[in-house]
Scaffold this active site. Structure first.
Site, short mmCIF file in Angstrom:
data_model
loop_
_atom_site.label_atom_id
_atom_site.label_comp_id
_atom_site.label_asym_id
_atom_site.label_seq_id
_atom_site.Cartn_x
_atom_site.Cartn_y
_atom_site.Cartn_z
N HIS A 174 0.99 -1.33 -0.04
CA HIS A 174 0.32 0.13 -0.19
C HIS A 174 0.57 1.16 -0.02
CE1 HIS A 174 -2.82 3.19 1.69
NE2 HIS A 174 -3.85 2.25 1.48
N ASP A 177 3.07 -4.46 7.95
CA ASP A 177 1.75 -3.87 7.83
C ASP A 177 0.54 -4.89 8.09
OD1 ASP A 177 -0.34 -2.59 7.16
OD2 ASP A 177 0.32 -2.02 5.27
N GLN A 181 -4.70 -5.37 7.17
CA GLN A 181 -5.49 -6.23 6.86
C GLN A 181 -5.51 -7.66 7.59
OE1 GLN A 181 -7.85 -5.47 4.42
NE2 GLN A 181 -7.05 -3.72 3.94
N LYS A 226 -10.23 -0.48 10.42
CA LYS A 226 -10.55 -1.85 9.59
C LYS A 226 -10.82 -2.93 10.60
CE LYS A 226 -7.25 -0.10 6.13
NZ LYS A 226 -7.83 0.16 4.84
N CYS A 258 -4.73 2.56 -3.84
CA CYS A 258 -3.62 3.00 -3.05
C CYS A 258 -2.36 2.06 -3.40
CB CYS A 258 -3.70 3.55 -1.72
SG CYS A 258 -4.88 4.53 -1.29
N1 PMP Z 1 -1.93 -0.80 4.57
C1 PMP Z 1 -2.72 -1.59 4.30
C2 PMP Z 1 -2.53 -2.88 3.65
C3 PMP Z 1 -3.98 -1.07 4.03
O1 PMP Z 1 -5.05 -1.86 3.37
C4 PMP Z 1 -4.37 0.40 4.29
C5 PMP Z 1 -5.69 0.86 4.24
N2 PMP Z 1 -6.23 0.90 2.80
C6 PMP Z 1 -3.19 1.15 4.86
C7 PMP Z 1 -1.86 0.59 5.04
C8 PMP Z 1 -3.49 2.49 5.43
O2 PMP Z 1 -4.21 2.66 6.43
P1 PMP Z 1 -4.94 4.09 6.82
O3 PMP Z 1 -5.30 4.71 5.75
O4 PMP Z 1 -5.86 3.43 7.83
O5 PMP Z 1 -3.70 4.62 7.63
#
Ligand code: PMP
Length: 405
Positions: free
Chosen positions: A122, A199, A202, A225, A363
């Site tokens: 991401h 990270d 998920q 999430k 993203c």
């Molecule tokens: N890493 C992953 C794998 C994600 O799915 C996301 C959110 N889509 C993020 C980082 C970023 O999370 P946040 O926007 O809540 O900071």
């Protein structure tokens, strides 16, 4: 313990609403989950009955709110099996947590030092490291991804050099659903004395995470999430790691003492929590975590997996539809493209049927480029989704496709 999806749905008030006159089918949990009553009530309760700033007061409300705030830290520590509550730093979210590590741990890096990332990250796990590349000449190396969406572990092994300083990889991809072999990733890095950030945005939602068993150095995730609120997330850092890291934001709460010409900092985690924190959101996250820990998580994982399998089996027969991410053991995320149909148009048509899916780059532009697409649609499944909803989604998809034919 088992898992009763009908009963669980009653706990999520939003699920009974309609969209365009159709029952809401919410298949966008990988972007953000809906919230159970227990979270909503915990947040309003604190505002109704004990709200105050935390840590600084000696009055009753300050003590009560501080206790609720710190109880959330204990809940999170329990959720991820941290060795100590002091290893839990509250942040705004996963993005903020990774920026914290890049800004703080990153201070020790010099030109030519290397960080290993992957093509499936991401942007939250790419851009903060680009800052270090731009500011210091740190070199970013990317683990490639196979056609099925798996990390190329041989390539990963080969990326290490005497200049490797950090590995930062997603535990589970938000696009492919791939669950990366976290323990193996960490073991390989540690054999080179390189720390690892995972990270967990998920993965924390779908599986039981034990940071001590994984031996991971940093683990980050977002509250929203995980059936909790926005504006709150977590950086887990091993105690010995956090102890060596400088603060990255200055202000109240993060100091031991301040004079006009000297300053000493508080110990972790407070060293990294400058200013008034997201008190209400943290308490909401604590409620979400307590709620989740009381569920049968294995049964939930099996339920989510069954939903994914049903959706996958149904959509793979659709003409011109390509599923992106088919790694064995993947999580409940279904990304796909349909020939001749833009994902945004598809998402808008599905919305007319009450079905909420995400469309775009998610993203993860480098990953989109890797798969030769500019965007994809993504249906992601949460614990509250049902078999009937999967079928409604597939029906809507088939109707949407005829719309474009
Ligand atoms: N890493 C992953 C794998 C994600 O799915 C996301 C959110 N889509 C993020 C980082 C970023 O999370 P946040 O926007 O809540 O900071």
């Amino acid at each position: 313990m088992g898992f009763d999806v009908a009963k669980v749905r009653e706990e999520f008030p939003i699920l009974s609403r309609q969209v365009h006159g159709k029952p809401l089918v919410y298949l966008d949990s990988a972007a953000s989950c809906q919230k159970p009553w227990t979270v909503i009530e915990a947040m309003s309760r604190v505002m109704e009955s004990s709200y105050s700033n935390v840590h600084r007061g000696l009055h009753s409300l300050a003590n009560e709110t501080t206790e609720a705030y710190e109880a959330a830290r204990r809940s999170v520590a329990k959720l991820i099996h941290a060795g100590s509550v002091d290893e839990i730093v509250f942040t705004k979210g996963a993005t903020d947590a990774i920026n914290l590590v890049a800004a703080s741990f990153g201070q020790r890096l010099v030109e030519g030092d290397e960080i290993i990332l992957s093509v499936m990250e991401h942007h939250a796990n790419i851009v903060p490291w680009h800052f270090l590349r731009q500011a210091k000449g740190v070199v970013l190396k990317f683990v490639p991804v196979s056609d099925e969406g798996e990390l190329d572990m041989d390539a990963y092994r080969a990326l290490f050099s005497p200049r490797t300083r950090l590995v930062s990889l997603s535990h589970m991809s938000n696009v492919l659903g791939t669950v990366n072999p976290a323990a193996e990733i960490v073991a390989i890095a540690h054999a080179h004395s390189v720390p690892v950030l995972l990270d967990g945005c998920q993965s924390i939602v779908h599986e039981i995470v034990d940071v001590q068993a994984l031996d991971v150095d940093f683990y980050v995730f977002s509250g929203h999430k995980l059936y909790g609120p926005t504006g709150i997330g977590v950086l887990y850092g091993k105690a010995e790691m956090l102890a060596t890291m400088p603060p990255y934001q200055g202000g109240g709460e993060m100091i031991a003492s301040v004079a006009l010409d000297t300053i000493t900092y508080a110990d972790p985690p407070h060293r990294f929590e400058a200013g008034t924190p997201a008190i209400i959101e943290t308490i909401g996250l604590g409620a979400a975590v307590d709620w989740l820990m009381a569920q049968d998580r294995d049964a939930i994982a099996a339920h989510e997996h069954a939903l994914y399998e049903r959706a996958y089996e149904a959509v793979r027969g659709i003409n011109g539809l390509r599923v992106i991410g088919t790694a064995p053991g993947k999580g409940a995320v279904l990304s796909f493209t349909i020939d001749g149909v833009h994902a945004h148009d598809l998402a808008q048509i599905l919305d007319r049927y009450g079905v909420a899916v995400r469309a775009g780059t998610h993203c993860a532009e480098p990953l989109m480029t890797r798969f030769g697409v500019t965007s994809s649609a993504r249906a992601s499944f949460g614990l509250y989704n049902t078999v009937e909803e999967v079928d409604l989604f597939v029906d809507a998809l088939i109707r949407a496709q005829t719309f474009f034919a």
